[in-house]
Design a protein around this motif. Structure first.
Motif, short mmCIF file in Angstrom:
data_model
loop_
_atom_site.label_atom_id
_atom_site.label_comp_id
_atom_site.label_asym_id
_atom_site.label_seq_id
_atom_site.Cartn_x
_atom_site.Cartn_y
_atom_site.Cartn_z
N TYR B 125 0.79 -1.03 0.29
CA TYR B 125 -0.19 -0.44 0.00
C TYR B 125 0.49 0.99 -0.12
N TYR B 126 0.22 2.26 -0.68
CA TYR B 126 1.39 3.31 -0.77
C TYR B 126 0.44 4.29 -0.15
N ILE B 127 1.05 5.03 1.09
CA ILE B 127 0.28 6.33 1.67
C ILE B 127 1.13 7.70 1.62
N CYS B 128 0.33 8.39 1.16
CA CYS B 128 1.08 9.82 0.90
C CYS B 128 1.33 10.71 2.31
N ALA B 129 2.00 11.07 2.81
CA ALA B 129 2.42 12.02 3.68
C ALA B 129 2.69 13.59 3.77
N ILE B 130 2.04 14.07 3.33
CA ILE B 130 2.59 15.61 2.68
C ILE B 130 1.97 16.53 3.90
N ALA B 144 -2.99 9.40 -6.22
CA ALA B 144 -2.96 7.78 -6.59
C ALA B 144 -2.29 6.82 -5.76
N CYS B 145 -2.20 7.20 -4.16
CA CYS B 145 -1.70 6.20 -3.34
C CYS B 145 -3.12 6.26 -2.37
N ASP B 146 -2.77 5.28 -2.20
CA ASP B 146 -3.81 4.67 -0.97
C ASP B 146 -4.36 5.25 -0.16
N HIS B 147 -4.35 6.79 0.80
CA HIS B 147 -4.79 6.70 1.72
C HIS B 147 -3.67 8.72 1.84
N LEU B 148 -4.65 9.57 1.93
CA LEU B 148 -3.54 10.86 2.01
C LEU B 148 -3.61 11.70 3.32
N GLU B 221 3.36 11.02 14.15
CA GLU B 221 2.21 9.46 14.90
C GLU B 221 1.41 8.99 13.83
N THR B 222 0.11 10.03 13.03
CA THR B 222 -0.21 9.60 12.77
C THR B 222 0.10 9.11 11.93
N VAL B 223 1.38 9.08 10.05
CA VAL B 223 1.45 9.02 9.32
C VAL B 223 2.31 6.77 10.50
N ALA B 224 2.72 6.83 11.68
CA ALA B 224 3.07 5.63 11.58
C ALA B 224 1.63 4.97 11.62
N GLN B 225 0.63 5.89 12.44
CA GLN B 225 -0.58 4.65 13.22
C GLN B 225 -1.37 4.10 11.08
N ARG B 226 -1.21 4.61 10.17
CA ARG B 226 -1.60 4.54 9.21
C ARG B 226 -0.71 3.34 8.63
N ALA B 227 0.63 3.63 8.54
CA ALA B 227 0.75 2.75 7.99
C ALA B 227 1.25 1.32 8.75
N ALA B 228 0.72 1.72 10.27
CA ALA B 228 0.46 0.52 10.54
C ALA B 228 -0.48 -0.13 10.33
N GLU B 229 -1.19 -0.06 10.76
CA GLU B 229 -2.76 -0.58 9.86
C GLU B 229 -3.23 -0.93 8.20
N PHE B 230 -2.53 -0.48 7.35
CA PHE B 230 -2.09 -0.62 6.36
C PHE B 230 -1.47 -1.68 6.48
N ALA B 231 -0.82 -2.33 7.15
CA ALA B 231 0.72 -3.22 6.83
C ALA B 231 -0.03 -4.09 7.13
N ALA B 232 -1.10 -4.35 8.32
CA ALA B 232 -2.29 -5.30 9.40
C ALA B 232 -2.71 -5.99 7.42
N LYS B 233 -3.56 -4.93 6.97
CA LYS B 233 -4.11 -6.07 6.67
C LYS B 233 -2.93 -6.63 5.17
N SER B 234 -2.16 -6.22 5.12
CA SER B 234 -1.52 -6.82 3.79
C SER B 234 -1.45 -8.34 4.11
N SER B 235 -1.35 -8.84 2.45
CA SER B 235 -1.10 -10.42 2.69
C SER B 235 0.18 -10.31 2.34
N ARG B 236 1.28 -9.77 1.82
CA ARG B 236 2.00 -10.07 2.09
C ARG B 236 3.31 -10.25 2.64
N PRO B 237 4.27 -11.79 2.01
CA PRO B 237 5.14 -12.21 3.35
C PRO B 237 5.87 -11.50 3.89
N SER B 238 5.70 -12.17 5.43
CA SER B 238 6.93 -11.05 6.06
C SER B 238 8.72 -11.69 5.93
N GLU B 239 8.75 -13.44 5.31
CA GLU B 239 10.06 -13.25 5.87
C GLU B 239 10.99 -13.83 4.24
#
Lengths: 553, 553
Positions: B125-130, B144-148, B221-239
């Motif tokens: 996911y792409y988050i845009c921090a403006i 074009a990002c998922d969250h602004l 703090e908000t950027v980090a929080q949103r990043a964590a939220e999007f990461a949590a719904k990703s099915s991408r492999p961590s390893e």
């Protein structure tokens, strides 16, 4: 090409079309008068057409809907031997200004859409009976019909030769209807659009370009049979009496103002704008559809639609430097609602249906007008029901809030009717409210709760029905500053911006024709390969092909 | 602007972007080197960009997908103080040829689409921090990002000032994403696109222009929080271990030919065409995904996609007078199917998924290439599965029928795989077969019965998979005559025709960006009000506004 163009025609003096009425089947002959061009400098040979020919066609199509309720099928055919129609006149296109070409294509597209929709909406079907060459705009005339019958002989064919012959695109929806209506396989469409000589006989049917291919010996029989089949599925009344579309009353002032009975247009050339005021009904609504029918073209709902339509076309074609159209209404909102309600309450009545459909077309014509559109909701205005629809058609709206000093007109309000939720869908097949609230679909349902309620400025802003509200202190400056600023922007950029912002949501064949095909054609209409001194349009008929810059963009 | 443009970049020498990897969240800093323009004559001030900046971005985006499976969220932000990004560089635009501007916009659009799709397709996911001004192409990068996330301070804002400031449109999907992705109410969109200074603070969120507006004290703090939220719904492999995209092997001949390991491009300048030959795999398919992973960028499916992509981009940007691209394949169809099957059989594997998605992008890049596309199905060819898809991407195809004298290669065949029924949808979200058979949807089901079967010419024609088949007697003349004729047509008309015929059926945000917005922008890019001597692009920075012809078209 600076003469003033008018859009009303007298059926007794058509120069290019001949209508034969015969009960439920009418035959419309295209028989273009070579010497009847709208402008000097070209002859309309081989049933080729210019804007004047198309204005007559639009007039016929309109009268067929209102004046001839008994007509269930219109057979479109050529009045000339060996040629159906050669399309838009090339010399006319070669000599026309860019803006004229673009507006010409837009108007012809609107006319095609009108008769294309007549079958599904009004039970008036169009059958195209093709004998002889049917090329370019000629085939596009056919493509908008419900059923295409092609004679199977050596001279009858269908073709879109624009790309190889003229270095432009078929400009009246041809490419879109080939892929999306006829659903021709794309590689076959590519072949079809690349061959000057077109396709004839069995192949035309195999490729889905026409519906029937029949030998000349069976041609008339097949046409009659198909006409009977379509007539059988029409719900149009056989016994109803038509409504005569009497001549518009229209005064043109020396300053460019145009005054109708319900619509007034004033022009401000320095400010680059026209002001359009629509006056609400001054009498009660007719008691029932019989009374409405007796009023005929004088009935407010029909009269206002005709006058507004004419005014928009006039501004589009004759006043190209007025980049801003500012809408006003004045009158009693309750009266507008009453006049409209009669029609919606009798939507099964053919005439009520036709008048509502006419408003649909007029409102779509506004949507498609490449000017900045603004509505001012002033005290004394009547933005109710069908006129409120204008608020959702424009690019933005300004509303008066609270009392204004020295203004004793009723406070500005906006009133929704049931009509705003379905009677006048846009080209994208959504209502204007659905388009407006694409991001909050629940808002549309919520607004249903406000039907019939006169909403003052604070409520209208809160509900998202207008863009801004200003009180007596700010109104004049805010509106003036906006209008001045808008008028200072590049008209081209505004045209592109507005064409993109107005039609959110789903696409239809219609939005695709106006949004995609038209935009590409406009681009090509500017390119030297088409319109330059050595371009294909200029060289047409000289025996020389265009001399092209081969760079791909 | 005639230097040869290359499209591969070395991540160790990016000039304009900085990637910070930190487990599942990566931060991508846009930090444009003012003096790093692709061409002379302009400085890339205020994080403005040119094609070179975008080529680096495309390279980063691609590597993030393949080299960094662990990255679930990419935070896009500025590496400069007080400015996020000022958009495309105006002086570059003012000095660029029409064809370069158009191709620049197309490439940047493709890059935006690529990272926009990464979330749904790859769980990246792409988050845009403006922070700071985010204007024009800068806001389009964000859209074009998922969250602004927008900082709530005096200098941070979002804007699309193109129309008032530059007399052009936002060229990278801005208008379309505002109406159709963000679903901004159309009158508010009109206001937003008309004000140079943009919108900031709470209003930006109220108007749906951004998702979060937060004070600077809570920004990180908000950027980090949103990043964590999007990461949590990703099915991408961590390893998982990434696959390094090693440098392409690419030989450019003096005659303009380009030779890769699986793709060969030859050019025929007199004939206005390039021939592209794709060679099938020369070895067995990897036994499993571990073996595929071990081959990495050398695996045929990945290598051929990268090479074909590079070849198409090279021809688009560097060979603009070659209006025809003629595709050939040579190799063993069974081998193509085997290599492809491994990936489809393991579609749940992140790397298999990425390679299939890459083919989807490459095939879409072909669809969007404004050249006439032709495929020749010759003896010895391997149009199977993913390579058969090319037959349905091109404008038309010619197939060899029966044996040819002196040609002992295996007879020409076309072989469908399951992949042709869903692995590589077009921009209209249909498969190419669905688009092709829009008029006969039953045909697509019927074709499923032929999966895996090598179809010779008569069958391929009968089933509608190729346009024409010719035997030894006619082949050479038919193909030659077609190619010569096609090369003689106006390139502009062909571009418009092909753009209209290729994308039948439903529209999506993507087709709308390429079909509608792009066409309007191309038109505006030709108009004197934008690009003339007194147009806005030329006058930019001079303190004078454009001097506009006020006629509306």
């Amino acid at each position: 090409m600076t003469k003033t163009i008018t859009f009303e025609r007298d059926p007794d003096s058509y120069r290019h079309w001949r209508l034969e009425l015969n009960g439920e089947v009418a035959t419309l002959y295209m028989d273009v008068d070579e010497n009847g061009g709208l402008f000097e400098g070209y002859q309309l040979k081989l049933n080729s057409y210019d804007l004047g020919v198309d204005i007559e066609l639009a007039d016929v199509v309109q009268r067929l809907r209102f004046e001839h309720p008994e007509v269930k099928v219109v057979v479109l055919r050529s009045g000339k031997d060996n040629v159906f129609c050669a399309g838009a006149n090339i010399r006319m296109l070669g000599g026309a200004a860019h803006a004229h070409k673009v507006n010409f294509c837009k108007f012809t597209n609107e006319t095609r859409n009108t008769y294309e929709a007549a079958g599904a909406e009004s039970g008036q079907y169009y059958i195209c009976a093709i004998k002889g060459a049917c090329a370019g705009g000629g085939y596009e005339l056919a493509l908008a019909c419900d059923h295409l019958i092609l004679a199977d002989d050596a001279t009858s064919n269908v073709a879109l030769p624009e790309v190889p012959l003229l270095a432009v695109l078929p400009g009246t929806g041809g490419l879109t209807r080939v892929t999306d209506k006829r659903k021709v396989r794309r590689d076959l469409a590519d072949v079809f659009c690349s061959i000057e000589e077109g396709v004839k006989g069995k192949r035309a049917k195999d490729w889905r370009l026409v519906d029937d291919v029949v030998p000349n010996s069976k041609f008339e029989e097949t046409v009659a049979q198909r006409a009977a089949e379509f007539a059988a599925k029409s719900s149009r009344p056989s016994e109803a009496q038509g409504v005569r579309l009497t001549p518009l009353k229209r005064d043109v002032g020396e300053d460019g103002s145009v005054t109708y009975s319900t619509v007034e247009v004033t022009v401000d050339r320095d400010g680059g704008k026209a002001e359009i005021t629509i006056k609400g009904p001054d009498g009660d609504a007719p008691a029932d559809m019989d009374a409405f029918h007796a009023q005929g073209a004088e009935a407010w709902m029909l009269r206002a639609a005709r006058e507004l339509d004419d005014a928009i076309l006039h501004l589009r074609l004759n006043e190209r430097e007025l980049g801003l159209l500012v809408f006003h209404t004045q009158g009693d909102p309750e009266a507008v609602l009453a006049h409209e309600a009669l029609l919606r309450d009798n939507a099964g009545h053919w005439l009520a249906n036709e008048v509502l459909l006419y408003w649909k077309r007029v409102l779509k014509r506004i949507d498609m007008t490449s000017r900045s559109l603004v509505a001012l909701v002033e005290h004394g205005s009547c933005y109710a029901g069908v006129l409120a629809e204008i608020l959702f058609a424009v690019d933005r709206s300004y509303m008066m809030e609270d009392e204004f000093e020295g203004d004793n007109r009723p406070l500005a309000t906006v009133t929704l009717s049931e009509g705003n939720f379905g009677s006048w869908p846009m080209a994208n097949d959504l209502t204007r409210l659905e388009t407006r609230f694409l991001g909050e679909p629940g808002q549309v349902d919520k607004l249903k709760g406000s039907v019939g309620e006169p909403l003052e400025a604070a409520d209208a802003v809160e509900l998202g029905l207008v863009t801004y509200a200003f009180d007596d202190i700010d109104w004049e400056d805010e509106v003036r500053i906006f209008l001045e600023e808008r008028a200072s922007f590049s008209p081209d950029a505004l045209t592109g911006m507005e064409a993109n912002l107005r039609f959110a949501g789903p696409e239809t064949m219609e939005t695709r024709i106006f949004g995609r095909l038209t935009a590409w054609q406009n681009w090509i209409f500017q390119r030297p390969n088409a319109v330059g001194a050595e371009g294909a349009l200029q060289r047409y008929g000289s025996g020389q092909r265009g001399n092209y810059n081969m760079e791909r963009v």
